[in-house]
Design an enzyme around this catalytic site. Structure first.
Site, PDB file in Angstrom:
ATOM      1  NE  ARG A   1     -20.592  -3.379   6.204  1.00  0.00           N
ATOM      2  CZ  ARG A   1     -20.227  -3.827   5.000  1.00  0.00           C
ATOM      3  NH1 ARG A   1     -20.593  -3.176   3.915  1.00  0.00           N
ATOM      4  NH2 ARG A   1     -19.501  -4.910   4.889  1.00  0.00           N
TER       5      ARG A   1
ATOM      6  CE  LYS B   1      -4.239   1.689   2.146  1.00  0.00           C
ATOM      7  NZ  LYS B   1      -5.242   1.488   3.217  1.00  0.00           N
TER       8      LYS B   1
ATOM      9  CD  GLU C   1     -18.980  -2.796   9.305  1.00  0.00           C
ATOM     10  OE1 GLU C   1     -18.277  -2.000   8.655  1.00  0.00           O
ATOM     11  OE2 GLU C   1     -19.197  -3.974   8.927  1.00  0.00           O
TER      12      GLU C   1
END
Length: 640
Positions: free
Chosen positions: A402, A288, A374
């Protein structure tokens, strides 16, 4: 690895040739690596001007080129998970000239969006949806008799979410023509958590696997036949070290891991895997922030950026008069934890975004990052509450969607002592519709036992967080992104009476009932209208006595909220009036029944008529209608 980009914008001779992937597929192979360098430089330059998501896209430059080189997009489908990493994809699919308006009003979205391009096969913004969507596309192609490839690109952070496992578990036995690419960069937004991510990282860095693999290559370099035999043995050995067994037990043919920045290797592997039937999984190792030193050194900080100086990486400072609501929460939870050892903090992979960095460092044993999960976060909190702890779940409004079943079934129905600190409630500017917290009041206020509070300023946010925490049951405090009106904090344990609002201004004829972030705008409009202004503070329970008093003394009640009008706080006020049989003119101002696209936050508020000028205009128009109706009624009476 390259150094920081120069301050002067470079030229892009190869990118200038590409209007869509057919141009990319026409390039000679020798041009692809220089193209990757140009694409990476253009991405850095573009995002340095507009802001947006940077580090994730830098990590998939080679993969983006390889996908559009090997597959016949848009006939073949590519589904990006979350979409933070999709800027290179956008640049290669005809949107390079529009990157200057990225995440701005009238510009292109920061996420893949079906209405924006035929190359965006699935709209995203939340994580872990790619495998389910791609599986659905693959099944649809088979049922329709269409020959096409479907590719899902998912990160190791997103793969840890339950929905991704559900798709893998369902998909393998169906034998779909589906290629899953696991982009393993050991990151999501915050540093990765969870057993799977740690397992992948430890296996890839393990000396046993590396020594066996590299040693066999060197020893057998001059013995190709023996090397081929030992290569087959190595694959068996790799199964003891690598995650292939997991995926192959789920029905996926596992290939990898390979270096995701070795463009030749990625193209060759994808070309071979394109010919393979059934479900396949390619494991890529990427970095990344690849190619830009500041992002490589701090991928979390450069995940989402404001405009910045390309030469130094220094981000331009954001304007603001004080701490953000997120910072207020971060200070409050650390302060409360120092006073109460029962407090535990939970976040679904949003330590930085939710303001929990300091808390995680000061109270590591009481800090729980559950990853992109979540549902698990909310039920984990419920289990802790059952045993006498006092969990605080820090979660974005759009992410709480969610975990709605868990909020209903596991927390509210049992009346458990869980505090929900709901950040990004309301509009969120450049992140657009996928991240807007438009619905939490509508979906949460129907739940029994739940207290819902909406602070009007920074100090009230602190007080309401403390109020919610001390309340012996489920409580939700929703607050917006960014800074407040600049009210000084009074740190402490002061609470506010639950279900009680306050009148901030007395006026005539019109009463503005404002909830949360819209109180300052309501005060400004109230001054211009000579209207009464009430800071309602609580959506549940409502201050019914205050509502009835205002209804008795005013011709028009105006509710104002940064939430969907449908089912929101205004609807709750109308329900109170109806329950008491009161016929009062009401005007409900809030978010309209549409998906509001990206723009500056203030622009979005103006569009919805939720700034001070918009509120004043709507109220004046409503009063004109009321006066006209009254005059028509008087005329009818005279005629009778």
């Amino acid at each position: 690895m390259t150094d920081t980009a120069p301050s002067a914008p470079p030229e892009y001779p190869l990118l200038d040739l590409i209007d869509d992937p057919t141009d990319l597929r026409a390039l000679p192979s020798s041009a692809l690596k220089p193209l990757a360098s140009e694409l990476r430089a253009f991405l850095i330059d573009s995002v340095s001007r507009t802001g947006g998501h940077l580090a994730a896209g830098l990590g998939v430059v080679e993969l983006s080129i390889a996908l559009h080189r090997v597959f016949e997009t848009p006939h073949d489908r590519i589904v990006w998970d979350v979409g933070h990493q999709a800027y290179p994809h956008k640049i290669l699919t005809g949107r390079r000239q529009r990157m200057g308006r990225l995440r701005q009003k009238g510009g292109i979205s920061g996420f893949p969006k079906r209405s924006e391009s035929v190359y965006d096969s699935f709209g995203v913004g939340h994580s872990s949806t790619s495998l389910s969507a791609a599986l659905g596309m693959s099944i649809a192609a088979r049922l329709k008799g269409e020959s096409r490839q479907v590719v899902a690109v998912i990160g190791d952070g997103s793969l840890g979410a339950g929905m991704a496992f559900e798709a893998l578990n369902h998909g393998g036995p169906l034998d779909p023509n589906l290629l899953v690419i696991l982009n393993d960069n050991e990151m999501s937004i915050s540093p990765p958590v969870g057993a799977l991510s740690k397992h992948l990282a430890s296996l890839l860095s393990g000396r046993a696997y590396i020594n066996v693999r590299e040693g066999s290559k060197q020893a057998l370099a001059s013995l190709p036949e023996l090397r081929q035999f030992v290569g087959r043995w190595e694959e068996h050995l790799k199964g003891m070290f690598m995650p292939s067994t997991l995926f192959e037990e789920l029905g996926f043919n596992y290939i990898g891991p390979i270096d995701g920045h070795d463009l030749d290797a990625v193209i060759t592997t994808l070309t071979n895997m394109k010919q393979m039937p059934g479900p396949r999984l390619l494991h890529l190792i990427t970095q990344k922030g690849r190619g830009y030193t500041p992002a490589e050194q701090s991928p979390t900080r450069y995940h989402g950026v404001t405009p910045f100086d390309r030469a130094t990486g220094k981000m331009h400072s954001k304007t603001g008069t004080g701490p953000t609501y997120t910072q207020v929460f971060g200070d409050w939870i650390s302060d409360a934890a120092a006073r109460d050892t029962r407090l535990v903090g939970i976040t679904p992979a949003m330590r930085e975004g939710s303001g929990l960095v300091s808390f995680s460092e000061r109270f590591p044993d009481r800090y729980f990052d559950v990853g992109i999960a979540e549902q698990h976060a909310v039920t984990l909190a419920a289990g802790m509450a059952c045993e006498g702890l006092k969990p605080v779940v820090a979660i974005y409004s759009s992410f709480l969607q969610r975990a709605y079943d868990q909020l209903v079934h596991d927390v509210c129905l049992q009346g458990l002592d869980v505090t929900l600190a709901v950040d990004r409630a309301g509009l969120v500017g450049a992140d657009g519709a996928t991240h807007a917290g438009s619905f939490d009041l509508s979906f949460a206020r129907s739940q029994p036992n739940l207290v819902i509070a909406a602070p009007a300023d920074e100090n009230e946010c602190w007080q309401l967080l403390e109020t919610a925490y001390q309340h012996p049951g489920p409580a939700l405090v929703r607050y917006p992104r960014g800074t407040g009106p600049g009210v000084a904090l009074k740190r402490g344990v002061e609470t506010l009476p639950i279900g009680r609002g306050e009148v901030r201004r007395l006026g005539r004829e019109i009463a503005l009932l404002a909830f949360g972030s819209r109180v300052p705008a309501a005060e400004a409009a109230g001054q211009a209208l000579d209207a009464t202004v009430a800071n309602m503070r609580f959506v549940k329970p409502l201050d019914e006595a205050l509502i009835l008093e205002l209804a008795d003394q005013h011709r028009l009640l105006v509710t104002i909220e940064e939430n969907a009008i449908a089912g929101g706080a205004g609807s709750a006020v109308s329900e109170v009036l109806a329950a008491h049989g009161l016929a009062v003119y009401c005007l409900h101002l809030g978010l309209p029944d549409l998906c509001l696209e990206q723009a500056g936050h203030e622009e979005q508020l103006r569009t919805c008529g939720l700034d001070a000028a918009g509120i004043e205009h709507s109220v004046r128009m409503e009063m004109e209608h009321i006066d006209l109706y009254a005059e028509a009624s008087r005329a009818d009476q005279r005629a009778a």
